[in-house]
Motif scaffolding. Structure first.
Motif, mmCIF file in Angstrom:
data_model
loop_
_atom_site.group_PDB
_atom_site.id
_atom_site.type_symbol
_atom_site.label_atom_id
_atom_site.label_comp_id
_atom_site.label_asym_id
_atom_site.label_seq_id
_atom_site.Cartn_x
_atom_site.Cartn_y
_atom_site.Cartn_z
ATOM 1 N N PRO A 181 0.742 -1.360 -0.229
ATOM 2 C CA PRO A 181 0.051 0.145 -0.089
ATOM 3 C C PRO A 181 0.836 1.344 -0.173
ATOM 4 O O PRO A 181 1.415 1.512 1.055
ATOM 5 N N GLU A 183 0.062 4.143 -2.193
ATOM 6 C CA GLU A 183 -0.638 5.135 -3.080
ATOM 7 C C GLU A 183 -0.599 6.710 -2.419
ATOM 8 O O GLU A 183 -0.428 7.439 -3.261
ATOM 9 N N THR A 184 -0.580 6.677 -0.966
ATOM 10 C CA THR A 184 -0.461 8.062 -0.582
ATOM 11 C C THR A 184 0.805 8.242 0.336
ATOM 12 O O THR A 184 1.189 7.318 0.559
ATOM 13 N N ASP A 186 0.590 8.772 3.483
ATOM 14 C CA ASP A 186 0.204 8.019 4.634
ATOM 15 C C ASP A 186 0.474 6.532 4.625
ATOM 16 O O ASP A 186 0.944 5.856 5.370
ATOM 17 N N ASP A 187 0.095 6.033 3.135
ATOM 18 C CA ASP A 187 0.354 4.586 2.990
ATOM 19 C C ASP A 187 1.740 4.288 3.111
ATOM 20 O O ASP A 187 2.042 3.325 3.799
ATOM 21 N N THR A 191 3.494 1.772 5.670
ATOM 22 C CA THR A 191 4.332 0.327 5.460
ATOM 23 C C THR A 191 5.706 0.610 6.055
ATOM 24 O O THR A 191 6.075 -0.448 6.235
#
Length: 202
Positions: A181, A183-184, A186-187, A191
């Motif tokens: 994850p 994508e952003t 925050d992702d 991670t």
């Protein structure tokens, strides 16, 4: 204080004319790629004569190198600015990964070359990628050591740890398709905390 990327990547000439040339060369590379850009086109775009350009940059290859070094310095500067005020190794690691991945994804010249001239760029990031990895590894390891909480007797070797992260980051940039994850921001942050921070335990 001189940061590690400034020592590792000496700054190209920064007089006004040289900056005009580098700006024009970058614009030409973005518009037409490296192979289709001539010194004459760069000089014309900069509003200068060919002889003036050659007084600053002795060859086409030297000009290309100067542009790539300047873009690399900007990349490392973005990471350095994001992490230098953070007090812990964990925070530096997470934010450095977030900013580094985002900046690489959004870097116009890198994206242009990966799309249109991968045969030029990929060898310098893969089979001949040792120097690029070494620069990034030294930069990251230096950020690790400069953290106020760094202890030299930790079981985690900063250079080895940095190389693992550099190689993973390069893989994610060159092959962005992943089940991770990311994508952003925050992702990416989540991670990094989930999978990288456990490696820091000493």
């Amino acid at each position: 204080m001189v940061t590690s990327f400034e020592a590792l990547l000496p700054e190209p000439q920064v007089d006004e004319v040289s900056v005009r040339i580098l700006d024009a060369a970058l614009a030409e590379y973005l518009d037409h790629g490296l192979r289709r850009t001539s010194v004459d086109e760069v000089a014309r775009r900069a509003g200068l004569g060919r002889a003036t350009l050659y007084r600053r940059f002795a060859s086409r290859d030297e000009l290309v190198q100067a542009v790539l070094v300047r873009e690399s310095r900007r990349f490392f500067a973005a990471i350095n600015d994001a992490v230098e005020s953070l007090p812990t190794i964990a925070e530096r690691l997470v934010e450095g990964f977030v900013v580094g991945l985002r900046t690489a994804r959004e870097q116009p010249l890198l994206g242009r070359l990966l799309q249109s001239e991968p045969e030029f760029l990929l060898p310098f990031l893969t089979i001949h990628g040792g120097p690029a990895i070494a620069i990034a590894r030294q930069f990251m390891a230096d950020q690790y050591r400069r953290s106020p909480e760094y202890r030299a007797n930790t079981e985690v070797d900063p250079d080895e740890f940095a190389e693992i992260l550099v190689r993973l980051s390069m893989s994610l940039v060159l092959t962005p398709q992943t089940c991770l994850p990311l994508e952003t921001d925050d992702d990416v942050r989540a991670t990094a905390r989930r999978y990288f921070l456990p490696l820091l335990k000493s």
